[in-house]
Design a protein around this motif. Structure first.
Motif, short mmCIF file in Angstrom:
data_model
loop_
_atom_site.label_atom_id
_atom_site.label_comp_id
_atom_site.label_asym_id
_atom_site.label_seq_id
_atom_site.Cartn_x
_atom_site.Cartn_y
_atom_site.Cartn_z
N VAL A 79 0.98 -1.21 -0.13
CA VAL A 79 0.03 -0.05 0.05
C VAL A 79 0.74 1.35 -0.07
O VAL A 79 0.71 2.38 -0.71
N ARG A 80 1.96 1.25 0.77
CA ARG A 80 2.84 2.33 0.86
C ARG A 80 3.53 2.74 -0.64
O ARG A 80 3.69 3.89 -0.79
N ILE A 81 3.99 1.90 -1.24
CA ILE A 81 4.57 2.13 -2.56
C ILE A 81 3.76 2.63 -3.85
O ILE A 81 4.20 3.00 -4.66
N VAL A 82 2.41 2.66 -3.38
CA VAL A 82 1.55 3.13 -4.48
C VAL A 82 1.63 4.56 -4.61
O VAL A 82 1.17 5.17 -5.77
N GLY A 83 1.93 5.39 -3.68
CA GLY A 83 1.87 6.88 -3.56
C GLY A 83 2.97 7.28 -4.37
O GLY A 83 4.03 6.63 -4.92
N THR A 84 3.05 8.78 -4.73
CA THR A 84 4.06 9.35 -5.76
C THR A 84 5.52 9.50 -4.87
O THR A 84 6.41 9.32 -5.44
N ALA A 85 5.11 9.86 -3.74
CA ALA A 85 6.45 9.96 -2.71
C ALA A 85 6.26 8.97 -1.61
O ALA A 85 6.09 9.73 -0.34
N PRO A 86 6.32 7.99 -1.40
CA PRO A 86 6.34 6.78 -0.63
C PRO A 86 7.12 7.19 0.54
O PRO A 86 8.46 7.47 0.36
N PRO A 87 6.67 7.22 1.82
CA PRO A 87 7.58 7.21 2.90
C PRO A 87 8.53 6.05 3.22
O PRO A 87 7.98 4.95 2.29
N ASN A 88 9.44 6.18 4.07
CA ASN A 88 10.17 4.94 4.33
C ASN A 88 9.19 3.85 4.96
O ASN A 88 8.06 4.27 5.41
N LEU A 89 9.72 2.50 4.87
CA LEU A 89 8.59 1.36 5.53
C LEU A 89 8.42 1.57 6.91
O LEU A 89 7.57 1.37 7.40
N ALA A 90 9.46 1.93 7.83
CA ALA A 90 9.18 1.99 8.97
C ALA A 90 8.27 3.44 9.45
O ALA A 90 7.24 3.03 10.24
N SER A 91 8.24 4.21 8.78
CA SER A 91 7.27 5.46 8.81
C SER A 91 5.87 5.07 8.38
O SER A 91 4.93 5.46 9.25
N ALA A 92 5.77 4.18 7.33
CA ALA A 92 4.43 3.97 6.96
C ALA A 92 3.76 2.97 7.76
O ALA A 92 2.83 2.97 8.26
#
Length: 79
Positions: free
Chosen positions: A57-70
């Protein structure tokens, strides 16, 4: 006045999780690891499967946050 949480403040703990067949390291504070493990149990998923879903779900965005933040954000909005 605020007080420290029981057990005091604790820094992040790094753990390895397998996502899509490869290991990645994630650093989260113990309270977030506990919440993530509880969420996985609640959904009857292995921890790595829940992390993989959050990652997808995180990587769908245009500027995804790092995984820990997500993960932290996802946990916060789940409560």
């Amino acid at each position: 006045m605020i007080t420290a949480p029981a057990g005091g403040f604790q820094g992040p703990v790094k753990r390895s999780v397998t996502i899509a067949g490869h290991q990645t390291s994630i650093s989260l504070e113990p309270v977030f690891w506990q919440a993530l493990e509880a969420a996985a149990v609640e959904r009857t998923l292995p921890l790595s499967a829940l992390v993989a879903e959050i990652d997808a779900v995180r990587i769908v965005g245009t500027a995804p946050p790092n995984l820990a933040s997500a993960i932290r954000t996802w946990l916060f909005v789940q409560s």
